[in-house]
Design a protein around this motif. Structure first.
Motif, mmCIF file in Angstrom:
data_model
loop_
_atom_site.group_PDB
_atom_site.id
_atom_site.type_symbol
_atom_site.label_atom_id
_atom_site.label_comp_id
_atom_site.label_asym_id
_atom_site.label_seq_id
_atom_site.Cartn_x
_atom_site.Cartn_y
_atom_site.Cartn_z
ATOM 1 N N ASP A 1 -113.002 -54.641 74.794
ATOM 2 C CA ASP A 1 -112.087 -55.633 75.347
ATOM 3 C C ASP A 1 -110.869 -54.956 75.964
ATOM 4 O O ASP A 1 -110.378 -55.388 77.022
ATOM 5 C CB ASP A 1 -111.645 -56.600 74.251
ATOM 6 N N CYS B 1 -118.087 -57.878 76.816
ATOM 7 C CA CYS B 1 -116.831 -57.330 77.338
ATOM 8 C C CYS B 1 -116.960 -57.123 78.844
ATOM 9 O O CYS B 1 -117.140 -56.001 79.322
ATOM 10 C CB CYS B 1 -116.502 -56.021 76.630
ATOM 11 N N TYR C 1 -107.532 -63.938 80.755
ATOM 12 C CA TYR C 1 -106.273 -64.184 80.066
ATOM 13 C C TYR C 1 -105.194 -64.563 81.082
ATOM 14 O O TYR C 1 -105.354 -64.328 82.291
ATOM 15 C CB TYR C 1 -105.851 -62.939 79.295
ATOM 16 N N GLY D 1 -112.462 -57.325 65.460
ATOM 17 C CA GLY D 1 -111.467 -57.634 66.480
ATOM 18 C C GLY D 1 -110.634 -56.427 66.869
ATOM 19 O O GLY D 1 -110.352 -56.203 68.049
ATOM 20 N N GLN E 1 -109.351 -56.799 70.612
ATOM 21 C CA GLN E 1 -109.059 -58.197 70.882
ATOM 22 C C GLN E 1 -107.637 -58.554 70.463
ATOM 23 O O GLN E 1 -107.018 -57.870 69.653
ATOM 24 C CB GLN E 1 -110.074 -59.086 70.151
ATOM 25 N N LYS F 1 -102.392 -65.813 75.534
ATOM 26 C CA LYS F 1 -103.633 -66.571 75.566
ATOM 27 C C LYS F 1 -103.282 -68.048 75.651
ATOM 28 O O LYS F 1 -102.321 -68.492 75.020
ATOM 29 C CB LYS F 1 -104.472 -66.268 74.324
ATOM 30 N N TRP G 1 -115.107 -67.209 69.036
ATOM 31 C CA TRP G 1 -115.744 -66.005 68.532
ATOM 32 C C TRP G 1 -115.317 -65.781 67.088
ATOM 33 O O TRP G 1 -114.275 -66.276 66.654
ATOM 34 C CB TRP G 1 -115.392 -64.792 69.393
ATOM 35 N N HIS H 1 -114.004 -63.321 65.578
ATOM 36 C CA HIS H 1 -112.723 -62.665 65.305
ATOM 37 C C HIS H 1 -111.537 -63.622 65.427
ATOM 38 O O HIS H 1 -110.434 -63.291 65.007
ATOM 39 C CB HIS H 1 -112.525 -61.440 66.203
ATOM 40 N N TYR H 2 -111.739 -64.826 65.974
ATOM 41 C CA TYR H 2 -110.663 -65.816 65.976
ATOM 42 C C TYR H 2 -110.281 -66.213 64.552
ATOM 43 O O TYR H 2 -109.184 -66.702 64.312
ATOM 44 C CB TYR H 2 -111.084 -67.077 66.729
#
Length: 383
Positions: A50, A78, A83, A144, A149, A183, A302, A304-305
């Motif tokens: 990322d 990726c 963003y 992440g 990320q 974001k 995802w 990792h959120y």
């Protein structure tokens, strides 16, 4: 001659208690460091993937080229920078370091964001430590960070917002505004500030926007390009690693159209919950519901959120709701081969429901205690 009152010195933990805390901190730090080191060492081709997307966007910006590649219409790997254009201002210093050193510095930056975010949580020290350790060994954090990320950045900003929510709402608003510039999803929290009528918080959001405008990194055209990129994306509900409500339903056999409709209804229900909590819940509970909702309202979620879930978990653990530890523990890296992907939406929706329920019960108990005190007969003094 008048003498000045001398304030009592701040109580400090006894030496054995301080030594115990220091020992625990060292042990927890060693465990967390070992997990992170192993995670980075085993990343292979995903290491910094990322970040390389962010770096490529920064390189395009420095070369005077468009930030966004509008030819890419799919997400899930990726390959796509979508963003806010203001985010490139944060990435440029790391991009100037080159691919290898820039990636290493970016990973270190994300780790610092996570550590500071945990330190700022307005909860007891043992809860901070437990949350830090649970998050540090979790798949959302390890994965992440090694892909680069932005979840740890948002985690820090939300922790800042929570810590100063009651005392300095403008600081909360400023942190949320910075989150929107990183974001788009934190715009949900701005909506909560409006519902809550926290005007000083909204002033902080505006201040963040003014700072971004003052940097003059990109013009309005870049924002329009970002909207076009997002509009042209394929339906990510079919991505196997998407853990949104609609995506999970699709993976379990629901037709695409019905799964998409379910996802939309879920988003509307979550937004309604944010409004209700903005009107009825306590300030802390409403803020944390809005924080979780900011991750859930996206059609693409995802794994990792889920790092953001450490915030409501800390709030619940601080209130001795020990069952809440299930959420980060179920996402531990060592359990990854054994846990179904459904644990992620379960964690999100469990936090969304638990925070307002616990808050309502807590406030109901306080109201009952206040009524009991008011009805209690006053003591009769001596005649």
């Amino acid at each position: 001659m008048a003498t000045r009152a001398v304030s009592a010195p701040t109580a400090r933990p006894a030496r054995p208690a301080r030594n115990f805390r220091l020992t625990v901190l060292i042990l927890v730090g060693l465990v967390a460091g070992a997990y992170l080191a192993f995670g980075i060492a085993t990343a292979k081709q995903t290491l910094g993937c990322d970040f390389q997307v962010y770096r490529a966007a920064a390189d395009r910006f420095l070369a005077g080229l468009p930030l966004y590649d509008t030819s890419i219409s799919s997400t899930g790997s990726c390959n796509l920078f979508y963003y806010p254009p203001s985010f490139v201002a944060l990435v440029v210093p790391f991009a100037l370091l080159g691919e290898t050193f820039g990636n290493a510095a970016w990973i270190a930056f994300l780790v610092v964001c996570y550590v500071v975010g945990c330190a700022l949580l307005p909860v007891r020290w043992e809860v901070k430590l437990a949350v830090f350790l649970a998050g540090a060994v979790s798949w959302p954090f390890i994965f992440g960070v090694r892909i680069g990320q932005v979840a740890p950045i948002l985690y820090l900003l939300f922790a800042v917002g929570w810590r100063w929510l009651e005392r300095w709402p403008a600081v909360t608003g400023f942190a949320v505004g910075l989150g929107v510039l990183v974001k788009l999803q934190p715009i949900v929290i701005v909506g909560w500030l409006v519902v809550r009528r926290m005007w000083s918080g909204l002033a902080g959001v505006v201040a963040a926007g003014i700072v971004a405008a003052g940097l003059a990194v990109v013009g309005l055209g870049a924002w329009i390009e970002m909207v076009n990129v997002l509009r042209n994306l394929d339906n990510a509900i079919t991505a196997p690693t998407n853990v949104s409500l609609g995506a999970i339903a699709y993976q379990h056999g629901l037709p695409l159209e019905a799964a998409s409709l379910l996802g939309i209804l879920g988003i509307l229900a979550v937004l309604a919950l944010v409004v209700v909590c903005g009107l009825r819940a306590s300030t802390e509970a409403g803020f944390l519901v809005a924080v979780v909702a900011s991750q859930v309202v996206s059609p693409i979620i995802w794994t990792h959120y889920a790092l953001i879930l450490l915030l409501p978990v800390a709030w619940l653990l601080h209130r001795r709701q020990w069952w809440a530890a299930f959420i980060p523990v179920s996402q531990a890296w060592v359990l990854l081969p054994f846990m179904p992907i459904e644990i992620y939406p379960v964690g999100f929706y469990l936090a969304l429901l638990a925070v307002p329920i616990v808050d309502w019960r807590e406030r109901a108990t306080k109201r009952s205690a206040s009524r009991a005190d008011a009805l209690a007969p006053s003591p009769v003094g001596p005649s």
